[in-house]
Scaffold this motif. Structure first.
Motif, short mmCIF file in Angstrom:
data_model
loop_
_atom_site.label_atom_id
_atom_site.label_comp_id
_atom_site.label_asym_id
_atom_site.label_seq_id
_atom_site.Cartn_x
_atom_site.Cartn_y
_atom_site.Cartn_z
N ILE A 46 1.02 -0.70 0.03
CA ILE A 46 0.15 -0.06 0.29
C ILE A 46 0.44 0.72 -0.05
CG2 ILE A 46 -1.24 1.80 2.09
CD1 ILE A 46 -2.95 -0.89 2.36
N TYR A 47 2.13 0.93 0.52
CA TYR A 47 2.51 2.15 0.82
C TYR A 47 3.62 2.76 -0.67
CZ TYR A 47 7.42 5.21 1.58
OH TYR A 47 8.50 5.65 1.42
N SER B 85 6.67 12.37 -0.24
CA SER B 85 5.52 12.54 0.22
C SER B 85 6.30 14.32 0.97
CB SER B 85 6.06 12.33 1.64
OG SER B 85 7.55 12.62 2.56
N THR B 86 7.32 14.69 1.64
CA THR B 86 7.11 16.35 2.08
C THR B 86 6.60 16.94 0.60
OG1 THR B 86 9.23 15.54 2.70
CG2 THR B 86 8.83 18.31 2.95
N ARG C 64 -4.99 13.09 -2.34
CA ARG C 64 -5.30 14.28 -0.57
C ARG C 64 -5.38 12.77 -0.48
NH1 ARG C 64 -6.45 19.42 0.33
NH2 ARG C 64 -6.31 20.89 -1.49
N GLY C 65 -6.02 11.54 -0.51
CA GLY C 65 -6.28 10.83 0.45
C GLY C 65 -4.96 9.70 0.66
N ILE D 92 -2.50 8.89 3.61
CA ILE D 92 -1.72 7.32 4.11
C ILE D 92 -1.03 7.58 4.60
CG2 ILE D 92 -2.18 5.03 3.50
CD1 ILE D 92 -5.11 5.13 1.83
N LEU D 93 -0.29 7.91 3.68
CA LEU D 93 1.58 8.47 3.14
C LEU D 93 2.14 8.78 4.76
CD1 LEU D 93 3.66 7.64 1.53
CD2 LEU D 93 3.74 9.69 0.64
#
Length: 335
Positions: A42-43, A116-117, A213-214, A218-219
């Motif tokens: 999932i990641y 991610s940032t 956004r969803g 999670i991330l």
């Protein structure tokens, strides 16, 4: 005084972001000993989707943009990647309690970019209505690749010199190839190519954009949980890594903000673009960097550079750096 109060008010407001809440929430539940586990598949899927969305959007923007406007920001991005590594080489890597190759690898990871940032900053800018050129995320490889290449070259030069080697030759292309073949840059560059060369507007608007956004939430949750667990690794190495990881994201971002401001004056680079450039420089690679450095500097201790980046560097960049640079941009550009 009013300027300082305005800045502090804007800075505190940024902490109400859902992205930051998920990051902090992940750290809290990990600290409480929660058994929550999110599968690695999932990641990886979330990272792929985020980078594809960023890449496709950037590619579509480049297709419509004046490429001349990108030249100076791209040059500054490449310069920043190299400067960050050089700063780490003469500071962290030069400390007596730090192995030189470990310090150089850490500097390389902090010179590279965190997807991610970047994604978290884009969401916050959009929430605040701060406009930026859609091609700005495409500056990712301009900063990422030079930083990783320079770190590996510097480490190789140091190790050969220490062993008394006189004929020092470093092959650059294998390092670049390793970076380009990494999962993060592969997904981003694929998205850029699709956005630039095809017409993916419908699939972008109906699939990639709504999920952005969803998947980011999670991330952020995963990043928060991993940040806490990595603290144990960081405790095994010199405490200077903690100091460096806490200060470097902010220092690097402020340097980038200054260069971005120069680009703003010279080419009209948007305030949002300046902020994103600062975020890129303040981040540290969490996807493409670690495997590249493991292969390029095998003698370096992963606990030092991955621990410093994941447990301290990334949380500082997201929780403090992004709000700081947005608030600074709002004050400097009066937006």
């Amino acid at each position: 005084m009013d300027l300082l109060l305005d800045f502090l008010a804007r800075f505190v407001t940024q902490f109400q972001s859902p992205s930051l809440a998920f990051l902090i929430g992940g750290m809290v539940i990990a600290a409480l000993g929660s058994k929550l586990e999110i599968p690695d598949a999932i990641y990886k899927f979330a990272v792929f989707m985020l980078l594809m969305r960023i890449g496709i959007d950037g590619g579509m923007a480049i297709r419509e943009a004046d490429l001349g406007d990108m030249l100076l920001p791209a040059a500054f991005a490449a310069l920043l990647g190299c400067v960050i590594v050089l700063i780490g080489r003469v500071t962290l890597a030069a400390l007596p309690s730090v192995k030189t190759e470990d310090g150089i690898a850490t500097a390389g990871l902090f010179g590279a970019v965190s997807a991610s940032t970047l994604a978290a900053a884009m969401v916050l800018l959009e929430a605040d209505g701060i406009v930026y050129e859609a091609w700005v995320p495409a500056l990712y490889p301009f900063m990422d690749i030079p930083a990783l290449v320079l770190a590996i070259v510097l480490a190789d030069l140091y190790l050969k010199k220490r062993k008394g080697g006189s004929d020092v030759k470093v092959k650059i292309w294998p390092i670049v190839k390793e970076s380009l073949q990494g999962s993060a840059l592969s997904a981003l560059l694929l998205g850029l190519a699709l956005g630039l060369l095809t017409r993916p507007d419908q699939v972008f608007e109906s699939f990639y954009d709504p999920l952005f956004r969803g998947l980011l939430s999670i991330l952020m949750l995963i990043m928060g949980m991993e940040a806490y667990t990595r603290l144990n690794e960081l405790r095994r190495v010199a405490h200077w890594y903690g100091v460096y990881a806490a200060l470097a994201p902010l220092a690097h971002g402020l340097i980038a903000f200054g260069l971005g401001y120069l680009a703003h004056l010279a080419t009209g680079f948007s305030p949002g673009g300046v902020i994103l450039l600062a975020v890129l420089a303040g981040s540290s690679s969490d996807i493409s960097g670690p495997p590249t450095l493991r292969a390029g500097i095998p003698s370096a201790n992963p606990s030092s550079y991955i621990g410093a980046s994941t447990s301290i560097g990334t949380p500082v960049a997201i929780a403090i750096g992004i709000p700081l640079f947005i608030a600074l941009g709002q004050v400097v550009f009066d937006i």
